[in-house]
Design an enzyme around this catalytic site. Sequence first.
Site, short mmCIF file in Angstrom:
data_model
loop_
_atom_site.label_atom_id
_atom_site.label_comp_id
_atom_site.label_asym_id
_atom_site.label_seq_id
_atom_site.Cartn_x
_atom_site.Cartn_y
_atom_site.Cartn_z
N HIS A 146 0.83 -1.21 0.00
CA HIS A 146 0.00 0.00 0.00
C HIS A 146 0.87 1.26 0.00
CE1 HIS A 146 -3.34 -2.71 1.20
NE2 HIS A 146 -2.41 -3.25 1.96
N SER A 161 15.07 22.18 -15.80
CA SER A 161 13.89 23.00 -16.05
C SER A 161 14.37 24.34 -16.59
CB SER A 161 13.13 23.21 -14.74
OG SER A 161 12.37 24.41 -14.80
N LYS A 198 16.27 22.07 -10.58
CA LYS A 198 15.60 20.83 -10.99
C LYS A 198 16.50 19.80 -11.66
CE LYS A 198 11.06 20.92 -10.95
NZ LYS A 198 10.31 19.77 -10.55
N GLU A 237 9.74 9.04 -16.91
CA GLU A 237 8.34 9.40 -17.15
C GLU A 237 7.90 9.00 -18.56
OE1 GLU A 237 7.38 13.44 -15.10
OE2 GLU A 237 9.52 13.40 -15.48
#
Length: 461
Positions: free
Chosen positions: A157, A278, A284, A291
């Site tokens: 979980h 970024s 960043k 992704e």
Amino acid sequence: TSNAMWGGRFAEGPSAVMREINASLPFDKRMWQQDIAGSKAHVAMLGRQGIVAEADAAAIAAGLDGVAAGYAADGVPDDLALEDIHMLTEARLAEAIGPAAGRLHTARSRNDQVATDFRLWVRDAIDQTLAALDAFRSALLSRADEHADAVMPGFTHLQSAQPVTLGHHLMAYVEMASRDVSRFRDARARMNLCPLGSAALAGTGFPIDRHATAAALGFDGPTRNSLDAVSDRDFAIDYLAAAAQCALHLSRLAEEFVLWASQPFGFVALSDQWSTGSSIMPQKRNPDAAELVRGHAGRITGCLVSLMVTMKGLPLAYSKDMQDDKPPVFECHDLLGLSIAAMTGMVESATFRTDRMRALAESGFATATDLADWLVREAGLPFREAHHVTGRAVARAEALGVGLDRLPLADLQAIHPAITEAVYDVLSVDASVASRTSFGGTAPANVRAAIAAARATLEAK
Ligand code: ARG
């Protein structure tokens, strides 16, 4: 003007849109090598069988080599009037060797031709995928070996559950990739029969030798039913299904890398090569490749669905809908190739923050099950009661702001008098993972044995 290949019965040529909707050349040119190989095997057989004069067969074979050399040098042009790679190649052959080119298509149809080309293409795609998956598994195995006893929190979980080792976690992905390999191999073995000689749908009256062309193209034999052979696209669907499952596994690993690279987790630092910045936020380091692997899994699943839906309502035998089989397969292969290579690179170059993993494993009361098990084993409590006692110990530790292994003995004994000093032996995360020696469990010795076994199969193949 009407079509040069089939325009005999037509007075007028197709409209521009007809031409465009009909043309597959812009995508099926990716099969030009398979198309040349299929034609060479076919014409060699026609010559040997005396269906075409040996001199013509030789001229056609040499002409096909010339056409191939032209494609290799200059690329394959998008000549929409010629519809597809099969007709373009035949037209090029005619330009090169004259009327003898017209004998190549004896005892053959584009229906068995395209089915053969496409099987050859998918077979090559599977071979490339298998090689890429071997590199991926090797990368996972070396990182797992390096971190066979690095303790990290195991989750259920997404809540801290029990400590595991990073090596064990990475080896879970080796298991998945190994099943993917077996699915691709299975698909390859099943598809390796040759449709060539099924002709348009009914076979042919010419005395062809299908066993010879099948062998020349590396197939195990000819397909057994001409109707099935020209309308079967199961082989492509099997490939897409294996690819979708593989992409799904890569996507889960990618998702873990995204999560682990986030500041709250801090389990992994991706290398510069696999991070992006970024344009506005200078601090960043984004996990874009991971992704996109996660994103590509969606598109690859779409490719599988696309071909299944294309095929589901088609009567036997060939229908032009089936020309739409290629774009999803080509797209899938490109996306999957990138996905496997990207995950391999990320796994090889990532820095795993094992100190951070250990700290979180120690902070989540992850050895609570070990305490309950100890109470069962050493104090003879029924597991349900041990579970309850342990729950109270966790609550006490939480109130004091310490881990279970730092909870004073007096506090433990206040909860249950049977608890002794010896309990601390099982409350550390190292003791916890070391105790999980059941087959397939996370004990470092088991993980090392699993790595050795996986390496042996990888090398044996
Ligand atoms: N370009 C076609 C395809 O990819 C080749 C087969 C065409 N056959 C036909 N009877 N029109 O499916």
